[in-house]
Design an enzyme around this catalytic site. Structure first.
Site, PDB file in Angstrom:
ATOM      1  N   HIS A 155       6.751  33.029 -22.012  1.00 17.01           N
ATOM      2  CA  HIS A 155       5.550  33.037 -22.856  1.00 17.01           C
ATOM      3  C   HIS A 155       4.107  32.424 -22.418  1.00 17.01           C
ATOM      4  CE1 HIS A 155       8.755  34.136 -25.747  1.00 17.01           C
ATOM      5  NE2 HIS A 155       7.764  34.623 -26.294  1.00 17.01           N
ATOM      6  N   LYS A 159       2.113  28.736 -26.683  1.00 12.80           N
ATOM      7  CA  LYS A 159       3.233  28.429 -27.547  1.00 12.80           C
ATOM      8  C   LYS A 159       3.619  27.209 -27.613  1.00 12.80           C
ATOM      9  CE  LYS A 159       7.795  31.035 -28.267  1.00 12.80           C
ATOM     10  NZ  LYS A 159       7.229  31.114 -29.682  1.00 12.80           N
TER      11      LYS A 159
HETATM   12  P1  NAP Z   1      -2.112  30.634 -32.958  1.00 11.73           P
HETATM   13  O1  NAP Z   1      -2.966  31.504 -32.331  1.00 11.73           O
HETATM   14  O2  NAP Z   1      -2.038  29.348 -32.720  1.00 11.73           O
HETATM   15  O3  NAP Z   1      -2.299  31.043 -34.770  1.00 11.73           O
HETATM   16  C1  NAP Z   1      -1.658  30.289 -35.694  1.00 11.73           C
HETATM   17  C2  NAP Z   1      -2.780  30.111 -36.668  1.00 11.73           C
HETATM   18  O4  NAP Z   1      -2.019  29.663 -37.939  1.00 11.73           O
HETATM   19  C3  NAP Z   1      -3.903  29.150 -36.271  1.00 11.73           C
HETATM   20  O5  NAP Z   1      -5.143  30.001 -36.324  1.00 11.73           O
HETATM   21  C4  NAP Z   1      -3.690  28.046 -37.089  1.00 11.73           C
HETATM   22  O6  NAP Z   1      -5.121  27.433 -37.296  1.00 11.73           O
HETATM   23  C5  NAP Z   1      -3.401  28.660 -38.251  1.00 11.73           C
HETATM   24  N1  NAP Z   1      -2.618  27.510 -39.277  1.00 11.73           N
HETATM   25  C6  NAP Z   1      -2.295  26.312 -39.009  1.00 11.73           C
HETATM   26  N2  NAP Z   1      -1.671  25.806 -40.261  1.00 11.73           N
HETATM   27  C7  NAP Z   1      -2.030  26.820 -41.200  1.00 11.73           C
HETATM   28  C8  NAP Z   1      -1.695  26.747 -42.525  1.00 11.73           C
HETATM   29  N3  NAP Z   1      -1.252  25.571 -43.276  1.00 11.73           N
HETATM   30  N4  NAP Z   1      -2.183  27.862 -43.403  1.00 11.73           N
HETATM   31  C9  NAP Z   1      -2.584  28.918 -42.588  1.00 11.73           C
HETATM   32  N5  NAP Z   1      -2.829  29.084 -41.315  1.00 11.73           N
HETATM   33  C10 NAP Z   1      -2.695  27.938 -40.610  1.00 11.73           C
HETATM   34  O7  NAP Z   1      -0.572  31.322 -32.780  1.00 11.73           O
HETATM   35  P2  NAP Z   1      -0.145  32.619 -32.577  1.00 11.73           P
HETATM   36  O8  NAP Z   1       0.095  33.153 -31.221  1.00 11.73           O
HETATM   37  O9  NAP Z   1      -0.735  33.667 -33.485  1.00 11.73           O
HETATM   38  O10 NAP Z   1       1.558  32.542 -33.385  1.00 11.73           O
HETATM   39  C11 NAP Z   1       1.870  32.154 -34.176  1.00 11.73           C
HETATM   40  C12 NAP Z   1       3.233  32.280 -34.813  1.00 11.73           C
HETATM   41  O11 NAP Z   1       3.801  33.282 -34.485  1.00 11.73           O
HETATM   42  C13 NAP Z   1       3.900  31.191 -33.786  1.00 11.73           C
HETATM   43  O12 NAP Z   1       4.945  30.556 -34.133  1.00 11.73           O
HETATM   44  C14 NAP Z   1       4.494  32.111 -32.687  1.00 11.73           C
HETATM   45  O13 NAP Z   1       5.661  31.914 -31.835  1.00 11.73           O
HETATM   46  C15 NAP Z   1       4.954  33.409 -33.441  1.00 11.73           C
HETATM   47  N6  NAP Z   1       4.929  34.670 -33.022  1.00 11.73           N
HETATM   48  C16 NAP Z   1       6.072  35.413 -33.519  1.00 11.73           C
HETATM   49  C17 NAP Z   1       6.233  36.653 -33.039  1.00 11.73           C
HETATM   50  C18 NAP Z   1       7.255  37.628 -33.777  1.00 11.73           C
HETATM   51  O14 NAP Z   1       7.429  38.730 -33.387  1.00 11.73           O
HETATM   52  N7  NAP Z   1       7.803  36.988 -34.953  1.00 11.73           N
HETATM   53  C19 NAP Z   1       5.253  37.407 -32.047  1.00 11.73           C
HETATM   54  C20 NAP Z   1       4.288  36.592 -31.669  1.00 11.73           C
HETATM   55  C21 NAP Z   1       4.240  35.098 -32.185  1.00 11.73           C
HETATM   56  P3  NAP Z   1      -5.424  25.942 -36.339  1.00 11.73           P
HETATM   57  O15 NAP Z   1      -5.309  26.667 -34.889  1.00 11.73           O
HETATM   58  O16 NAP Z   1      -6.377  25.524 -36.879  1.00 11.73           O
HETATM   59  O17 NAP Z   1      -4.209  25.090 -36.739  1.00 11.73           O
END
Ligand code: NAP
Length: 266
Positions: A155, A159
């Site tokens: 990844h 992550k």
């Molecule tokens: P990311 O870019 O770090 O996005 C997460 C976002 O959520 C950030 O903007 C963060 O803000 C925000 N956040 C934190 N606390 C919050 C709250 N209480 N309420 C609302 N928003 C909040 O991460 P990403 O790459 O998008 O991934 C997000 C998640 O999805 C991870 O757990 C990843 O493993 C998962 N994922 C899942 C799949 C799937 O198919 N299921 C695919 C890809 C990724 P801050 O940065 O200010 O904290």
């Protein structure tokens, strides 16, 4: 036709922005709110390169949910906040589609219990890419004949959790598919701590984190004189969107918890 109102939690993040773009492109869905800790007050359309949408990033999820315009919350936030977000959605009578990984078995039990009690649907999928779901299915099938297997998941370097939710789910399916115990395959001289990876349900899992990667996984089975490798690559975050949209449309007809996209595609 009434459009289904969708609120995106984590809308400023990498996955959240993809979800915003996917939702606004659907005729039957309406983006009604976006919440994130970053980008407060900014127009989410501008953030996503879509031009002004008139929807500003809010930071208070319970307050955004109380506006009662969302039927479904989509959560792509962090393992530390996802449980509170799901609880807030169910308390507000809103269904939830959750892509955030890092939920434990106890978390899932609690979600199931809450969802049943509130009569709402929660769909949690550690991987919304169809190809990844098929990879997991094929791995479960192969485990019937090849009990010895290791998983390498790869990844992007930001992550938070390791191993990935997909790797854990794959190991669970492999354990369910095995008809014989795996060999022990010890490394009597492990010269660097952790070199043999972590073990879950009889499967070693190795986590690679590097810039440039998105989400990839190899499941390598070893048998007498042969190996079988099943590999899936998400080359772009848009690969997750058909699965997310499927779950969003399905969520209002669900009561309780659905775990895994595979439960939705047959
Ligand atoms: P990311 O870019 O770090 O996005 C997460 C976002 O959520 C950030 O903007 C963060 O803000 C925000 N956040 C934190 N606390 C919050 C709250 N209480 N309420 C609302 N928003 C909040 O991460 P990403 O790459 O998008 O991934 C997000 C998640 O999805 C991870 O757990 C990843 O493993 C998962 N994922 C899942 C799949 C799937 O198919 N299921 C695919 C890809 C990724 P801050 O940065 O200010 O904290």
């Amino acid at each position: 036709m009434d459009k289904l109102g969708v609120l995106v939690a984590g809308a400023y993040g990498r996955m959240g922005r993809e979800v915003v773009k996917a939702v606004v492109a659907q005729a039957d869905l309406q983006l009604v709110g976006v919440v994130d800790q970053a980008g407060a007050g900014e127009d989410i359309g501008e953030i996503c390169g879509l031009g002004e949408l008139g929807i500003k990033v809010e930071t208070d999820l319970p307050a955004a949910l109380k506006k009662k315009t969302a039927a479904v919350m989509v959560d792509f936030t962090t393992p530390l906040t996802v449980m509170d977000n799901i609880k807030a959605a169910l308390a507000a009578g809103v269904h939830a589609v959750v892509g955030t990984t890092g939920l434990t078995a106890e978390n899932l039990e609690e979600i199931e219990d809450l969802a049943v009690r509130t009569g709402k649907g929660v769909i949690v999928a550690p991987n919304f890419a169809l190809g990844a779901v098929l990879m997991m299915r094929f791995a479960q099938e192969a485990a019937k004949y090849f009990p010895d297997v290791e998983i390498i998941e790869l990844h992007h370097d930001r992550k938070i959790d390791a191993p990935s939710g997909t790797a854990l789910k794959t190991a669970e399916l492999i354990a369910a598919g095995r008809t014989a115990e795996p060999g022990s395959r010890p490394a009597p001289l492990e010269k660097i701590n952790g070199a043999r990876g972590g073990e879950y349900l009889g499967t070693k899992i190795h986590s690679v984190r590097l810039p440039g990667l998105i989400a990839h996984q190899e499941v390598i089975f070893g048998g007498q004189g042969q190996t079988l490798t099943i590999r899936h690559d998400s080359l772009d975050r848009s690969s997750f969107m058909p699965g997310v949209l499927l779950a969003v449309r399905k969520a209002p007809s669900v009561k309780g918890l659905i775990y895994g996209l595979d439960a939705l595609i047959d």
